[in-house]
Design a protein around this motif. Structure first.
Motif, PDB file in Angstrom:
ATOM      1  N   GLN A   1       4.182   8.684  -1.866  1.00 44.73           N
ATOM      2  CA  GLN A   1       3.494   8.935  -0.600  1.00 44.73           C
ATOM      3  C   GLN A   1       4.107   8.109   0.524  1.00 44.73           C
ATOM      4  O   GLN A   1       4.293   8.611   1.639  1.00 44.73           O
ATOM      5  CB  GLN A   1       2.006   8.623  -0.727  1.00 44.73           C
ATOM      6  CG  GLN A   1       1.231   8.995   0.513  1.00 44.73           C
ATOM      7  CD  GLN A   1      -0.261   8.864   0.326  1.00 44.73           C
ATOM      8  OE1 GLN A   1      -0.740   8.378  -0.685  1.00 44.73           O
ATOM      9  NE2 GLN A   1      -1.001   9.302   1.316  1.00 44.73           N
ATOM     10  N   ILE A   2       4.448   6.863   0.255  1.00 45.04           N
ATOM     11  CA  ILE A   2       5.097   6.028   1.268  1.00 45.04           C
ATOM     12  C   ILE A   2       6.422   6.667   1.667  1.00 45.04           C
ATOM     13  O   ILE A   2       6.749   6.747   2.853  1.00 45.04           O
ATOM     14  CB  ILE A   2       5.311   4.580   0.767  1.00 45.04           C
ATOM     15  CG1 ILE A   2       3.957   3.894   0.480  1.00 45.04           C
ATOM     16  CG2 ILE A   2       6.141   3.764   1.760  1.00 45.04           C
ATOM     17  CD1 ILE A   2       3.046   3.717   1.678  1.00 45.04           C
ATOM     18  N   GLY A   3       7.190   7.121   0.702  1.00 40.08           N
ATOM     19  CA  GLY A   3       8.464   7.779   0.995  1.00 40.08           C
ATOM     20  C   GLY A   3       8.285   9.019   1.854  1.00 40.08           C
ATOM     21  O   GLY A   3       9.044   9.251   2.792  1.00 40.08           O
TER      22      GLY A   3
ATOM     23  N   ILE B   1      -5.399   8.943   9.675  1.00 36.77           N
ATOM     24  CA  ILE B   1      -5.633   7.712  10.418  1.00 36.77           C
ATOM     25  C   ILE B   1      -6.132   6.601   9.479  1.00 36.77           C
ATOM     26  O   ILE B   1      -5.828   5.432   9.689  1.00 36.77           O
ATOM     27  CB  ILE B   1      -6.603   7.968  11.604  1.00 36.77           C
ATOM     28  CG1 ILE B   1      -6.525   6.849  12.624  1.00 36.77           C
ATOM     29  CG2 ILE B   1      -8.021   8.191  11.141  1.00 36.77           C
ATOM     30  CD1 ILE B   1      -5.264   6.840  13.433  1.00 36.77           C
ATOM     31  N   SER B   2      -6.848   6.959   8.425  1.00 37.28           N
ATOM     32  CA  SER B   2      -7.291   5.960   7.443  1.00 37.28           C
ATOM     33  C   SER B   2      -6.097   5.354   6.713  1.00 37.28           C
ATOM     34  O   SER B   2      -6.079   4.156   6.421  1.00 37.28           O
ATOM     35  CB  SER B   2      -8.245   6.588   6.431  1.00 37.28           C
ATOM     36  OG  SER B   2      -9.425   6.988   7.065  1.00 37.28           O
ATOM     37  N   HIS B   3      -5.096   6.178   6.425  1.00 37.12           N
ATOM     38  CA  HIS B   3      -3.887   5.659   5.785  1.00 37.12           C
ATOM     39  C   HIS B   3      -3.110   4.763   6.735  1.00 37.12           C
ATOM     40  O   HIS B   3      -2.538   3.752   6.312  1.00 37.12           O
ATOM     41  CB  HIS B   3      -3.005   6.800   5.283  1.00 37.12           C
ATOM     42  CG  HIS B   3      -3.565   7.475   4.077  1.00 37.12           C
ATOM     43  ND1 HIS B   3      -3.246   8.751   3.727  1.00 37.12           N
ATOM     44  CD2 HIS B   3      -4.434   7.040   3.130  1.00 37.12           C
ATOM     45  CE1 HIS B   3      -3.886   9.080   2.617  1.00 37.12           C
ATOM     46  NE2 HIS B   3      -4.615   8.054   2.247  1.00 37.12           N
ATOM     47  N   VAL B   4      -3.083   5.118   8.009  1.00 35.73           N
ATOM     48  CA  VAL B   4      -2.421   4.265   9.003  1.00 35.73           C
ATOM     49  C   VAL B   4      -3.088   2.897   9.020  1.00 35.73           C
ATOM     50  O   VAL B   4      -2.403   1.862   9.044  1.00 35.73           O
ATOM     51  CB  VAL B   4      -2.445   4.907  10.408  1.00 35.73           C
ATOM     52  CG1 VAL B   4      -1.956   3.934  11.462  1.00 35.73           C
ATOM     53  CG2 VAL B   4      -1.597   6.175  10.433  1.00 35.73           C
ATOM     54  N   ALA B   5      -4.404   2.862   8.983  1.00 35.52           N
ATOM     55  CA  ALA B   5      -5.126   1.586   8.977  1.00 35.52           C
ATOM     56  C   ALA B   5      -4.775   0.761   7.736  1.00 35.52           C
ATOM     57  O   ALA B   5      -4.546  -0.450   7.832  1.00 35.52           O
ATOM     58  CB  ALA B   5      -6.632   1.838   9.046  1.00 35.52           C
TER      59      ALA B   5
END
Length: 79
Positions: A43-45, A56-60
């Motif tokens: 997922q990071i890749g 936006i939750s993942h950005v946080a």
């Protein structure tokens, strides 16, 4: 009003490049970031390559893991 899905490919790619830049500046591998966020490595890749439109939750969560303010991940010039 139509409910159309909006996706800005250029913005998503620039976000991913900015994330990668900050991660490397912090001398953190994708693996370390994924672990700290509780995400899959893939997922990071995908976020860094701009192939997914992350939430936006993942950005946080990413900002917390990198120990930066969330706005820092958006410090790039949009088109």
């Amino acid at each position: 009003m139509a409910n159309n899905y909006y996706r800005d490919e250029d913005f998503i790619k620039k976000f991913g490049l900015r994330l990668k830049e900050i991660r490397k500046f912090k001398k953190m591998s994708q693996e370390e970031l994924a672990f700290k966020c509780g995400f899959e490595l893939s997922q990071i890749g995908r976020i860094e390559r701009g192939t997914i439109n992350t939430s936006i939750s993942h950005v946080a969560a990413i900002a917390r893991a990198l120990e930066v303010a969330p706005y820092k991940l958006f410090e790039f010039e949009p088109d």
